[in-house]
Every structure is written in structure tokens, then in C-alpha cells.
Design a protein around this motif. Structure first.
Motif, PDB file in Angstrom:
ATOM      1  N   ALA A   1      45.378  44.070  38.191  1.00  0.00           N
ATOM      2  CA  ALA A   1      44.365  43.301  38.926  1.00  0.00           C
ATOM      3  C   ALA A   1      43.005  43.916  38.642  1.00  0.00           C
ATOM      4  CB  ALA A   1      44.643  43.311  40.423  1.00  0.00           C
ATOM      5  N   LYS A   2      42.000  43.036  38.559  1.00  0.00           N
ATOM      6  CA  LYS A   2      40.661  43.485  38.209  1.00  0.00           C
ATOM      7  C   LYS A   2      39.657  42.602  38.930  1.00  0.00           C
ATOM      8  CE  LYS A   2      38.555  44.976  33.921  1.00  0.00           C
ATOM      9  NZ  LYS A   2      38.596  44.889  32.481  1.00  0.00           N
ATOM     10  N   ASN A   3      38.719  43.241  39.604  1.00  0.00           N
ATOM     11  CA  ASN A   3      37.619  42.509  40.268  1.00  0.00           C
ATOM     12  C   ASN A   3      38.092  41.284  41.052  1.00  0.00           C
ATOM     13  OD1 ASN A   3      35.767  44.341  39.232  1.00  0.00           O
ATOM     14  ND2 ASN A   3      35.662  43.215  37.299  1.00  0.00           N
ATOM     15  N   GLY A   4      39.107  41.489  41.868  1.00  0.00           N
ATOM     16  CA  GLY A   4      39.541  40.411  42.767  1.00  0.00           C
ATOM     17  C   GLY A   4      40.440  39.368  42.146  1.00  0.00           C
ATOM     18  N   LYS A   5      40.899  39.623  40.906  1.00  0.00           N
ATOM     19  CA  LYS A   5      41.804  38.652  40.251  1.00  0.00           C
ATOM     20  C   LYS A   5      43.077  39.360  39.787  1.00  0.00           C
ATOM     21  CE  LYS A   5      39.573  34.705  40.163  1.00  0.00           C
ATOM     22  NZ  LYS A   5      39.273  34.905  41.580  1.00  0.00           N
ATOM     23  N   PHE A   6      44.191  38.717  39.980  1.00  0.00           N
ATOM     24  CA  PHE A   6      45.462  39.245  39.487  1.00  0.00           C
ATOM     25  C   PHE A   6      45.594  38.933  38.005  1.00  0.00           C
ATOM     26  CE2 PHE A   6      50.023  38.493  38.613  1.00  0.00           C
ATOM     27  CZ  PHE A   6      50.481  39.784  38.825  1.00  0.00           C
ATOM     28  N   ILE A   7      45.899  39.940  37.195  1.00  0.00           N
ATOM     29  CA  ILE A   7      46.063  39.691  35.753  1.00  0.00           C
ATOM     30  C   ILE A   7      47.397  40.267  35.253  1.00  0.00           C
ATOM     31  CG2 ILE A   7      43.593  39.497  35.175  1.00  0.00           C
ATOM     32  CD1 ILE A   7      43.685  42.445  34.281  1.00  0.00           C
ATOM     33  N   GLY A   8      48.300  40.491  36.186  1.00  0.00           N
ATOM     34  CA  GLY A   8      49.597  41.069  35.825  1.00  0.00           C
ATOM     35  C   GLY A   8      50.625  40.000  35.517  1.00  0.00           C
ATOM     36  N   GLU A   9      51.882  40.412  35.574  1.00  0.00           N
ATOM     37  CA  GLU A   9      52.970  39.496  35.208  1.00  0.00           C
ATOM     38  C   GLU A   9      53.940  39.317  36.365  1.00  0.00           C
ATOM     39  OE1 GLU A   9      55.320  41.079  31.878  1.00  0.00           O
ATOM     40  OE2 GLU A   9      53.423  42.050  31.368  1.00  0.00           O
TER      41      GLU A   9
ATOM     42  N   THR B   1      32.595  39.322  51.312  1.00  0.00           N
ATOM     43  CA  THR B   1      32.816  38.621  52.582  1.00  0.00           C
ATOM     44  C   THR B   1      34.145  37.881  52.449  1.00  0.00           C
ATOM     45  OG1 THR B   1      30.457  38.366  52.884  1.00  0.00           O
ATOM     46  CG2 THR B   1      31.853  36.932  54.214  1.00  0.00           C
ATOM     47  N   ILE B   2      35.048  38.150  53.381  1.00  0.00           N
ATOM     48  CA  ILE B   2      36.394  37.578  53.222  1.00  0.00           C
ATOM     49  C   ILE B   2      36.373  36.069  53.419  1.00  0.00           C
ATOM     50  CG2 ILE B   2      38.755  37.534  54.148  1.00  0.00           C
ATOM     51  CD1 ILE B   2      38.442  40.477  54.786  1.00  0.00           C
ATOM     52  N   SER B   3      36.963  35.384  52.445  1.00  0.00           N
ATOM     53  CA  SER B   3      37.131  33.933  52.567  1.00  0.00           C
ATOM     54  C   SER B   3      38.404  33.562  51.811  1.00  0.00           C
ATOM     55  CB  SER B   3      35.911  33.213  51.998  1.00  0.00           C
ATOM     56  OG  SER B   3      36.229  32.538  50.829  1.00  0.00           O
ATOM     57  N   PRO B   4      39.241  32.703  52.382  1.00  0.00           N
ATOM     58  CA  PRO B   4      40.515  32.393  51.719  1.00  0.00           C
ATOM     59  C   PRO B   4      40.326  31.864  50.308  1.00  0.00           C
ATOM     60  CG  PRO B   4      40.171  31.027  53.693  1.00  0.00           C
ATOM     61  CD  PRO B   4      39.052  32.012  53.646  1.00  0.00           C
ATOM     62  N   LYS B   5      39.213  31.175  50.060  1.00  0.00           N
ATOM     63  CA  LYS B   5      38.986  30.620  48.702  1.00  0.00           C
ATOM     64  C   LYS B   5      38.773  31.715  47.673  1.00  0.00           C
ATOM     65  CE  LYS B   5      37.131  26.051  49.539  1.00  0.00           C
ATOM     66  NZ  LYS B   5      36.388  25.960  50.812  1.00  0.00           N
ATOM     67  N   ARG B   6      38.187  32.833  48.097  1.00  0.00           N
ATOM     68  CA  ARG B   6      37.895  33.897  47.135  1.00  0.00           C
ATOM     69  C   ARG B   6      39.049  34.872  46.956  1.00  0.00           C
ATOM     70  NH1 ARG B   6      32.469  36.930  47.663  1.00  0.00           N
ATOM     71  NH2 ARG B   6      33.425  37.831  45.823  1.00  0.00           N
ATOM     72  N   LEU B   7      40.033  34.791  47.803  1.00  0.00           N
ATOM     73  CA  LEU B   7      41.168  35.718  47.688  1.00  0.00           C
ATOM     74  C   LEU B   7      42.179  35.215  46.658  1.00  0.00           C
ATOM     75  CD1 LEU B   7      41.779  36.487  51.484  1.00  0.00           C
ATOM     76  CD2 LEU B   7      40.767  38.034  49.797  1.00  0.00           C
ATOM     77  N   GLN B   8      42.976  36.127  46.153  1.00  0.00           N
ATOM     78  CA  GLN B   8      44.069  35.751  45.248  1.00  0.00           C
ATOM     79  C   GLN B   8      45.175  35.016  46.018  1.00  0.00           C
ATOM     80  OE1 GLN B   8      44.551  36.341  41.828  1.00  0.00           O
ATOM     81  NE2 GLN B   8      46.442  35.190  42.126  1.00  0.00           N
ATOM     82  N   SER B   9      45.332  35.370  47.277  1.00  0.00           N
ATOM     83  CA  SER B   9      46.376  34.764  48.116  1.00  0.00           C
ATOM     84  C   SER B   9      46.299  33.240  48.046  1.00  0.00           C
ATOM     85  CB  SER B   9      46.169  35.219  49.570  1.00  0.00           C
ATOM     86  OG  SER B   9      46.943  34.427  50.438  1.00  0.00           O
ATOM     87  N   THR B  10      47.462  32.614  48.042  1.00  0.00           N
ATOM     88  CA  THR B  10      47.485  31.153  47.977  1.00  0.00           C
ATOM     89  C   THR B  10      47.370  30.533  49.373  1.00  0.00           C
ATOM     90  OG1 THR B  10      49.874  31.335  48.039  1.00  0.00           O
ATOM     91  CG2 THR B  10      48.877  30.993  45.872  1.00  0.00           C
TER      92      THR B  10
END
Ligand code: URP
Ligand code: ZN
Ligand code: ZN
Length: 458
Positions: free
Chosen positions: A435-443, A400-409
Motif C-alpha cells: 500500500a502506498k499513499n492511501g491506495k492498496f497495491i498488493g495482491e 480528513t476521513i471520508s469514506p470516498k477517500r478510503l480504500q475500504s469499500t
């Protein structure tokens, strides 16, 4: 191989099949059954998942000084894009009047390069066609790997506007070198006159953003640009098309054999202008504005019949503090919205309900943009030798889209509360999981500028 994606269902724009995908040095080097690799290689189990080309967003504005503020930066936006399954974006290097196109490219790269988390390219925004240097540089810019341009039929106050003669000449010249002119098509005379009239009458509320930019202002401008493209024998690309009138003009132009492409954006498929009357309606203001349900329906038809072959998001993210700079007056709203992270999953959920094949989703969100903009087959497909820009997509994941759960600031999202079925599980950029499971893990800064080929067509 450094990385193997095992047991997934590989989907390109034309094929679906079960296979493992082997990656080495950032490229796809093997596709087949039961691929094996040396010890130490990373293995991703994609059983029950789709393995698709990373999405390509050909229309983003990061770090853009606009409407008295600056949109979210390249790092925030490309990290958010990656998390949502986008692996390439095309931003805009907009010329400053009196200065050169090459200078615009140089200064844009200087801002983007240290920040980008995924690969990117640039369109050049031409704002000073009459400047002879611009005309001299255009072929050199195309040869240097930027074969696409944007010209604005509005934004006079911003100093970006081109007139019809500029557009006509640029279409003709770009065509000679395999370049294409994109246009922001809105009728400046009518929109400016209506805006001035509404302000004079003290009609300040957000809904007036829609009333001062009625459908015909886009339809007329698109028709005019198509007429100019026909006369100049140019190649035209309509950016962020929002109306059924625009679609009809593009459909008719294509039927006549005119070289015209048109993109639309998620906001024109999913959102309608009644939002402007609701609390915080000003958050949703973008140019052109979101329209009526009938326009959304028409644009879906345009996508499904192929008149609209590809999509961009026109992401230009302003947070609620920036949006509040409007202080109650529609004409002062910073125009633009977030859209990168939700693009692919929103589209997946919607097109599954509409009975599309996943191949068609891949075409519209990746392959067709790669072809139109000269990135194919480096990007936009999964094939031996292509960049390993790949998304492992979980068709069952519910979000369910919510700004808190997104990577976006960004502290708001236009699709908050939307229930999605299907979400990216892993995003791989040139062979690296970022990126994995909704989290950015890149550089930060790992993305590279990608030069593109001219004469791109589907
Ligand atoms: O409102 C918008 N779309 N902001 C970004 C600039 C543009 O015209 O694409
Ligand atoms: Zn625009
Ligand atoms: Zn834009």
C-alpha cells in the motif's frame, strides 16, 4: 537485499533510532547506517518519517454471517487494513454447534486463504463446550498453532452462547496447554430481558440499544469471568472492553494476581452513545454499545496505566444498505462497524495530543498484541530475523476521513470528518510494498495463515 528503507527513524516499543532497514526474502536482514545493496534493489526514502512495525489487529470479523447478513469480505477488509498500516489480523473461526473446532478452522481458512492481502491468524470461537469432541480437540488446536479462543456470554439466539460452567472448564483446560480464553462479556439474562421488555413496550428507536445494555451488564460479566478465571487458574482475555466498570474489575483482578488481559477498541475511546439519537444512529450500533464520555476517559486511563495493554478494532463492516435491514427496530440492527483502515492513524493523532511517545503507540497497536497472541518476535517489532511487516509513517500528513477517500469499500465511516495529522505512507508486508499513499497495491491471496505459539505473555 531486495528492499532498503533509508534515512528513517526506526521506532519499536522500546527504542527510537535513526537507521536504514534492509530486507531480503521477506525478512529484516540488516539494520544500520548507510546500508548499501546491489543494483536493482528497491529503495524507499523515509527521511522525516517513522519506520514502525505494522499494526496488528487481534479482533476482526470478515465474511461473518451475522444478524441476517454477511460482513465485508476478507479481501476488501485486509486491503483496507493494509492501506491503514495493519499487516496482521486475527479473525475468528466460530464452531457450528454439533460440529468440531477443527472443521471450523478448515472452513474459515478455505474462505480466507484465497482472499487475504496480509498475513492472518484465527482465534477459535467455542460454542459447543459440552460436546466431548470439543474438549478433546482443544489441546490439539493449541498445539496446531491456535492458542486463543473466544467464548460468548451472550448471543444465545445465534447459537454461540456458553454458560459459566463451560467457561470455567475451558479456562482450566486451555491453561494446561498454554492457551487463553477470550470472552465476549455481557450479562445475557439482563440484556435479553430488557430487550424483550422494550420491544413489548414498542420502544424501537436506536437509542434503546444502549438502554438495554447498560454498563453494569458488561461490568458484571467481566467480573464473573475474572472470578471463574481465578477459580480455574485460567488465562483470560476480555475482548472489546467498553466500560469503566469493566476496567475497574480488570484492574482489581490484575492487582490480585489473576491472569487477565483486556483489549479495548477505537470506538470506545472516540465515540459516545449520543450518536444513537442522531440521524443514521443505527450505523453505530455494535455489541457492546458505544458508551458515555466518562467511559472513554476511563479507558484512556486504562491504556495509559497499562491495565489495557493492547487494542483491537472488532471490525465487522456492514454498509448502509445492510444496516437498513433494521427497519426501525434497534434489536434488528446488524451489529458492527468498519474500523481497520483508520485504526493506526486515528490512534496516532489522538496519542500525540495526549503526549505519548511513538514507542507507546507501537506497543499498544502492535508489539503487545504480538506478545499476548504468540506472534512475537516474528511480528510486532523491527529486528533482524523478524518478518518485514513495516509501515513508513508520515507524521506530518494531513488527512480528513471520508469514506470516498478510503480504500475500504464501505459507503460510510464512523470517523467521517475527523481531521488527522499523521498517516501511513507505505505499508510493507513480508518485504513487499502493498500500500502506498492511501491506495492498496498488493495482491489478493498473498497473505498467509500464521501459526502462533502458546504461553504468549507480555
Ligand atoms: O457487534 C459486534 N461486535 N459484532 C461482531 C461480533 C462480536 O461480538 O464481536
Ligand atoms: Zn464479541
Ligand atoms: Zn468481535
Amino acid at each position: 537485499m531486495d528492499l532498503i528503507i533509508k534515512n528513517g527513524k526506526v521506532v519499536t516499543a522500546s527504542k527510537t533510532y535513526r537507521a536504514d532497514v534492509g530486507i531480503r526474502g521477506g525478512k529484516v536482514v540488516a539494520i544500520g547506517k548507510n546500508l548499501r545493496s546491489k543494483k536493482g534493489a528497491q529503495v524507499i526514502d523515509a527521511r522525516g518519517k517513522y519506520v514502525i512495525p505494522g499494526a496488528i489487529d487481534p479482533h476482526v470479523h470478515c465474511d461473518l454471517p451475522f444478524c441476517g447478513t454477511v460482513s465485508a469480505n476478507f479481501f476488501e477488509e485486509t486491503a483496507s487494513a493494509a492501506t491503514g498500516g495493519i499487516t496482521t489480523v486475527i479473525d475468528f473461526a466460530i464452531q457450528t454447534k454439533g460440529k468440531s473446532l477443527k472443521e471450523a478452522i478448515r472452513s474459515r481458512k478455505k474462505i480466507a486463504d484465497p482472499q487475504v492481502a496480509i498475513d492472518y491468524s484465527l482465534h477459535v470461537g467455542i460454542t459447543d463446550w459440552k460436546n466431548k469432541r470439543t474438549q478433546k480437540e482443544l489441546p490439539e488446536v493449541i498445539k496446531g498453532g491456535i492458542p486463543s479462543f473466544k467464548m460468548f456470554m451472550i448471543y444465545r439466539g445465534q447459537g454461540w452462547m456458553s454458560d459459566d460452567a463451560d467457561l470455567y472448564e475451558a479456562l482450566g483446560l486451555a491453561r494446561r496447554y498454554g492457551g487463553r480464553i477470550g470472552v465476549h462479556a455481557e450479562n445475557v439474562y439482563v440484556t435479553e430481558t430488557l430487550t424483550a421488555k422494550y420491544l413489548k413496550e414498542k420502544k424501537f428507536a436506536t437509542y434503546n440499544h444502549a438502554l438495554t445494555r447498560p454498563n453494569f451488564t458488561e461490568g458484571e460479566a467481566i467480573q464473573r469471568a475474572i472470578t471463574l478465571a481465578e477459580a480455574a487458574d485460567g488465562s483470560l482475555y476480555i475482548v472489546h472492553m467498553s466500560t469503566k466498570e469493566g476496567l475497574e474489575a480488570v484492574r482489581a483482578g490484575k492487582k490480585k494476581g489473576i491472569d487477565v488481559y483486556a483489549e479495548t477498541c477505537p470506538q470506545y475511546l472516540f465515540l459516545t452513545d449520543d450518536l444513537f439519537k442522531k440521524k443514521n444512529g443505527h450505523w453505530y450500533a455494535t455489541c457492546p454499545p458505544i458508551r458515555k464520555r466518562a467511559d472513554c476517559r476511563a479507558l484512556w486511563e486504562g491504556l495509559e496505566e497499562g491495565t489495557i495493554p493492547n487494542m483491537g478494532t472488532d471490525t465487522c463492516t456492514f454498509n448502509t444498505k445492510q444496516k437498513s435491514l433494521y427497519r426501525g427496530v434497534f434489536a434488528r440492527i446488524p451489529f458492527g462497524m468498519p474500523g481497520l483502515e483508520t485504526f493506526l492513524p486515528m490512534m496516532y493523532t489522538a496519542v500525540m495530543k495526549r503526549g505519548w511517545r511513538v514507542n507507546d503507540l507501537v506497543a499498544v497497536t502492535s508489539t503487545n498484541s504480538a506478545k499476548i497472541f504468540g506472534l512475537y518476535p516474528k511480528k510486532g517489532t523491527i529486528a533482524i530475523g523478524s518478518d518485514a511487516d513495516i509501515v513508513v509513517f508520515d507524521p506530518k500528513k494531513r488527512v480528513t476521513i471520508s469514506p470516498k477517500r478510503l480504500q475500504s469499500t464501505c459507503d460510510w465511516n464512523p470517523y467521517t470528518g475527523q481531521k488527522l495529522v499523521g498517516y501511513p505512507m507505505v505499508t510493507i508486508s513480508r518485504g513487499k510494498v502493498i500500500a502506498k499513499n492511501g491506495k492498496f497495491i498488493g495482491e489478493r491471496g498473498r497473505g498467509r495463515f500464521v501459526p502462533r505459539k502458546a504461553y504468549g505473555h507480555i
